[in-house]
Design a protein around this motif. Structure first.
Motif, mmCIF file in Angstrom:
data_model
loop_
_atom_site.group_PDB
_atom_site.id
_atom_site.type_symbol
_atom_site.label_atom_id
_atom_site.label_comp_id
_atom_site.label_asym_id
_atom_site.label_seq_id
_atom_site.Cartn_x
_atom_site.Cartn_y
_atom_site.Cartn_z
ATOM 1 N N ASP A 68 -33.941 15.467 25.745
ATOM 2 C CA ASP A 68 -34.279 15.697 27.401
ATOM 3 C C ASP A 68 -35.617 14.654 26.947
ATOM 4 O O ASP A 68 -36.063 14.070 27.976
ATOM 5 N N LEU A 69 -35.926 14.791 25.799
ATOM 6 C CA LEU A 69 -37.119 13.448 26.068
ATOM 7 C C LEU A 69 -36.470 11.848 25.912
ATOM 8 O O LEU A 69 -37.139 11.784 26.565
ATOM 9 N N CYS A 70 -35.222 12.166 24.887
ATOM 10 C CA CYS A 70 -34.816 11.031 25.160
ATOM 11 C C CYS A 70 -33.720 10.600 26.302
ATOM 12 O O CYS A 70 -34.090 9.047 26.522
ATOM 13 N N TYR A 71 -33.722 11.108 27.164
ATOM 14 C CA TYR A 71 -33.321 11.116 28.205
ATOM 15 C C TYR A 71 -34.587 10.756 29.167
ATOM 16 O O TYR A 71 -33.566 9.927 30.450
ATOM 17 N N THR A 72 -35.422 10.981 28.922
ATOM 18 C CA THR A 72 -36.222 10.621 29.985
ATOM 19 C C THR A 72 -36.458 9.235 29.525
ATOM 20 O O THR A 72 -37.449 8.102 30.451
ATOM 21 N N ALA A 73 -36.598 9.210 28.160
ATOM 22 C CA ALA A 73 -36.971 6.945 27.486
ATOM 23 C C ALA A 73 -35.893 6.683 28.775
ATOM 24 O O ALA A 73 -36.636 5.408 28.581
#
Length: 257
Positions: free
Chosen positions: A190-195
């Protein structure tokens, strides 16, 4: 030793663990429960953490490792924070949303972040001050500037959601705005996809250090923003809000009340 060398260690360890994910995905493996039927742990979690610890220990024998399965082994200025299999419930069901997450903190400062998704052969990396990358290509957060469709958000739920229902009310607020929300089940992704702009924002309660250490640095280096869900500086265990930065104030207004 340079930060680049630390990054190389993290990548080696993540890929070694990811190879185990892929190998055991086609095998029968033991699955048990930590606390309840939804809080699962597999044989693969333990094996992947063992391999990660071996790689880090061989390269940096005086460094400390904090792993989800094995805890912290020693005190050191250099603390590797490891989730050997983020998305265990998904993995145990053959749902291909899972990853390896490895972060390095130096004197308490997030310095290296690596998240490897072996299902898609996607490697997210970041060094503090050096930008964030996906398979070697620079990534940036999305440019979505208004909390309207087609903004895409994600969230997660604790394993004891039947008792801790706080996020159900938050989710209802966002859905009432007509915004699509996903629940993939692997916080590091989730964090990487936001990034990388696949998501415009993400929030979740109660993440542990191994869930967030690597992904937060990757998000930050990609130009994103994070805080407590109520606003203010985030610390592990707080309710976390992440965004592309443009939507952060609007998301705080919706979710912090």
């Amino acid at each position: 030793m340079s930060e680049t060398a630390f990054l190389e260690t993290a990548v080696r360890a993540a890929k070694a663990a990811g190879a185990l994910h892929l190998y055991y995905r086609e095998q029968e493996f033991e699955v048990s429960s930590k606390t309840n039927f939804s809080d699962l742990v597999t044989f693969v979690d333990g094996e992947a953490e063992r391999v990660i610890r071996e790689v880090i220990g061989q390269a940096h024998p005086d460094h400390a490792v904090l792993g989800e399965e094995g805890g912290q082994d020693r005190e050191s200025r250099f603390l590797w924070i490891v989730d050997p299999l983020d998305g265990t419930v998904n993995y145990a069901h053959g749902f291909p949303v899972s990853c390896v997450s490895i972060g390095l903190e130096v004197d308490g400062v997030r310095t290296v972040g690596v998240v490897f998704d072996p299902n898609r052969d996607e490697l997210f990396t970041a060094l503090r001050g050096g930008g964030a990358y996906l398979n070697g290509a620079r990534i940036r957060v999305s440019k979505t500037a208004e909390l309207l469709a087609p903004a895409l958000l994600s969230t997660g739920f604790p394993y004891d959601v039947a008792r801790d229902r706080r996020n159900l009310e938050k989710l209802e607020r966002v859905l009432a705005l007509g915004l699509p929300v996903r629940r993939p089940g692997a916080a590091a992704l989730d964090l990487c996809y936001t990034a990388c702009g696949r998501l415009d924002g993400y929030w979740e309660y109660g993440l542990k250090p191994w869930d967030a250490a690597a992904g937060l640095l990757i998000l930050e280096e990609a130009g994103g923003r994070y805080s407590r869900l109520e606003g203010g500086e985030y610390a592990y265990g707080d309710a976390l809000l992440c965004s592309n930065g443009h939507l952060h104030t609007a998301l705080l207004e919706v979710l912090s009340a």
